[in-house]
Design an enzyme around this catalytic site. Structure first.
Site, PDB file in Angstrom:
ATOM      1  N   HIS A 107      -1.751  -5.280   1.596  1.00 40.71           N
ATOM      2  CA  HIS A 107      -3.008  -6.004   1.434  1.00 40.71           C
ATOM      3  C   HIS A 107      -2.659  -7.410   0.988  1.00 40.71           C
ATOM      4  CE1 HIS A 107      -6.862  -7.351  -0.074  1.00 40.71           C
ATOM      5  NE2 HIS A 107      -6.193  -7.789  -1.123  1.00 40.71           N
ATOM      6  N   ARG A 138      -0.978 -14.628   4.124  1.00 44.13           N
ATOM      7  CA  ARG A 138      -1.618 -13.918   5.248  1.00 44.13           C
ATOM      8  C   ARG A 138      -0.867 -14.143   6.565  1.00 44.13           C
ATOM      9  NH1 ARG A 138      -6.340 -11.078   4.216  1.00 44.13           N
ATOM     10  NH2 ARG A 138      -6.974 -11.126   6.381  1.00 44.13           N
ATOM     11  N   LYS A 155       0.839  -1.188   0.000  1.00 44.21           N
ATOM     12  CA  LYS A 155       0.000   0.000   0.000  1.00 44.21           C
ATOM     13  C   LYS A 155       0.888   1.256   0.000  1.00 44.21           C
ATOM     14  CE  LYS A 155      -3.892  -2.262   2.405  1.00 44.21           C
ATOM     15  NZ  LYS A 155      -4.659  -2.303   3.686  1.00 44.21           N
ATOM     16  N   ARG A 158       3.316  -6.723   9.118  1.00 38.75           N
ATOM     17  CA  ARG A 158       2.593  -5.678   9.868  1.00 38.75           C
ATOM     18  C   ARG A 158       3.122  -5.544  11.297  1.00 38.75           C
ATOM     19  NH1 ARG A 158      -3.348  -7.568   7.570  1.00 38.75           N
ATOM     20  NH2 ARG A 158      -3.441  -6.195   5.750  1.00 38.75           N
ATOM     21  N   ASN A 210      -1.638  -0.309   7.453  1.00 39.85           N
ATOM     22  CA  ASN A 210      -1.044  -1.618   7.752  1.00 39.85           C
ATOM     23  C   ASN A 210      -0.171  -2.153   6.618  1.00 39.85           C
ATOM     24  OD1 ASN A 210      -3.113  -2.244   6.058  1.00 39.85           O
ATOM     25  ND2 ASN A 210      -4.302  -3.438   7.532  1.00 39.85           N
ATOM     26  N   THR A 249      -4.650  -7.938  10.709  1.00 41.80           N
ATOM     27  CA  THR A 249      -5.102  -6.670  10.120  1.00 41.80           C
ATOM     28  C   THR A 249      -4.685  -5.467  10.979  1.00 41.80           C
ATOM     29  OG1 THR A 249      -7.051  -7.821   9.275  1.00 41.80           O
ATOM     30  CG2 THR A 249      -7.168  -5.419   9.343  1.00 41.80           C
TER      31      THR A 249
HETATM   32  P1  ADP Z   1      -7.250  -7.423   5.790  1.00 37.08           P
HETATM   33  O1  ADP Z   1      -6.523  -6.333   5.029  1.00 37.08           O
HETATM   34  O2  ADP Z   1      -6.389  -7.971   6.905  1.00 37.08           O
HETATM   35  O3  ADP Z   1      -7.805  -8.500   4.895  1.00 37.08           O
HETATM   36  P2  ADP Z   1      -9.977  -6.396   5.998  1.00 37.08           P
HETATM   37  O4  ADP Z   1     -10.228  -7.037   4.672  1.00 37.08           O
HETATM   38  O5  ADP Z   1     -10.902  -6.700   7.124  1.00 37.08           O
HETATM   39  O6  ADP Z   1      -8.492  -6.712   6.518  1.00 37.08           O
HETATM   40  O7  ADP Z   1      -9.973  -4.809   5.830  1.00 37.08           O
HETATM   41  C1  ADP Z   1      -9.422  -4.196   4.696  1.00 37.08           C
HETATM   42  C2  ADP Z   1      -8.590  -2.988   5.118  1.00 37.08           C
HETATM   43  O8  ADP Z   1      -9.440  -1.977   5.653  1.00 37.08           O
HETATM   44  C3  ADP Z   1      -7.584  -3.260   6.239  1.00 37.08           C
HETATM   45  O9  ADP Z   1      -6.379  -3.781   5.745  1.00 37.08           O
HETATM   46  C4  ADP Z   1      -7.412  -1.898   6.863  1.00 37.08           C
HETATM   47  O10 ADP Z   1      -6.460  -1.116   6.178  1.00 37.08           O
HETATM   48  C5  ADP Z   1      -8.790  -1.263   6.677  1.00 37.08           C
HETATM   49  N1  ADP Z   1      -9.669  -1.357   7.858  1.00 37.08           N
HETATM   50  C6  ADP Z   1     -10.345  -2.449   8.274  1.00 37.08           C
HETATM   51  N2  ADP Z   1     -11.106  -2.162   9.359  1.00 37.08           N
HETATM   52  C7  ADP Z   1     -10.903  -0.860   9.622  1.00 37.08           C
HETATM   53  C8  ADP Z   1     -11.399   0.052  10.610  1.00 37.08           C
HETATM   54  N3  ADP Z   1     -12.237  -0.313  11.555  1.00 37.08           N
HETATM   55  N4  ADP Z   1     -10.972   1.331  10.553  1.00 37.08           N
HETATM   56  C9  ADP Z   1     -10.122   1.732   9.607  1.00 37.08           C
HETATM   57  N5  ADP Z   1      -9.615   0.934   8.659  1.00 37.08           N
HETATM   58  C10 ADP Z   1      -9.995  -0.336   8.652  1.00 37.08           C
HETATM   59 MG    MG Z   2      -9.297  -8.395   3.470  1.00 33.62          MG
END
Ligand code: ADP
Ligand code: MG
Length: 197
Positions: A163, A123, A14, A140, A160, A129
């Site tokens: 992705h 992952r 990102k 992360r 973070n 996350t």
């Molecule tokens: P991951 O990236 O671990 O698969 P998700 O698919 O649940 O996680 O979420 C996508 C992205 O959205 C996360 O990587 C994060 O950057 C952002 N995100 C998720 N939940 C929140 C939140 N509550 N507030 C702000 N950003 C969030």
């Molecule tokens: Mg995701």
């Protein structure tokens, strides 16, 4: 079904990862584990392209809202005060908008990786996350200390760094979203004969 060693997944470094100069470090972690780079490019996504990366389905948005509500409850933070609503869909839509702002704020490195159970393996390398909960040794957990409680108070997405596709249908959508079919390369890594024959 494809052989488990042929599973594919999408990683995005990102904009925070690119702007902090972490691209090489991140790629190294996947390469050394034995994952094969099938496609790789630097893209400065438009807001539309960033939005299209996420499924955007009602269920997905609601799920994102529910995860946020759970974390707020865990840390004793008033969700209505911070997010202006207690409705999972409304909260999810807000997070989705922050995600688009985040992905479109700078260049992204888009990568297709192939390898043994690539989705789960990647992952694990990426970590939780929420960087604050990510184990040390994960990307992360080593390079970010962000949490959604802070991110939501500041009205922004969790920074973070990377992705990684969450499941095979996400991976399929994301491969098509970031790459044309002829941008995926077919070749043999030198360790394949030693490992898999
Ligand atoms: P991951 O990236 O671990 O698969 P998700 O698919 O649940 O996680 O979420 C996508 C992205 O959205 C996360 O990587 C994060 O950057 C952002 N995100 C998720 N939940 C929140 C939140 N509550 N507030 C702000 N950003 C969030
Ligand atoms: Mg995701």
């Amino acid at each position: 079904m494809a052989h488990p060693k042929e599973e594919r997944t999408v990683v995005l470094v990102k904009p925070d990862g690119v702007m902090r100069g972490l691209v090489g470090e991140i790629l190294t972690r996947f390469e050394r584990r034995g994952l094969k780079i099938l496609a790789l490019k630097l893209v400065y996504p438009s807001r539309e392209h960033a939005a299209g990366h996420y499924s955007g389905s009602d269920d997905w948005i609601k799920g994102m809202g529910n995860k946020t509500i759970e974390t707020f409850a865990k840390y004793g933070i008033d969700v209505v005060k911070e997010m202006g609503s207690s409705d999972a869909f409304e909260i999810g839509k807000k997070v989705q908008e922050w995600n688009v702002n985040y992905l479109a704020m700078g260049p992204v490195v888009a990568i297709v990786l192939e390898g043994m159970h690539a989705i789960t393996t990647v992952r694990k390398i990426v970590g939780n996350t929420l960087p604050i909960l990510a184990e040390t040794g994960t990307i992360r957990g080593d390079y970010s200390i962000d949490t959604n409680t802070a991110a939501n108070v500041d009205k922004r997405a969790i920074r973070n760094i990377v992705h990684a596709s969450g499941d095979p249908s996400e991976a399929e959508h994301e491969i098509k979203h970031w790459f044309k079919a002829d941008e995926l390369m077919s070749y043999k890594r030198s360790d394949e004969d030693v490992m898999f024959s």
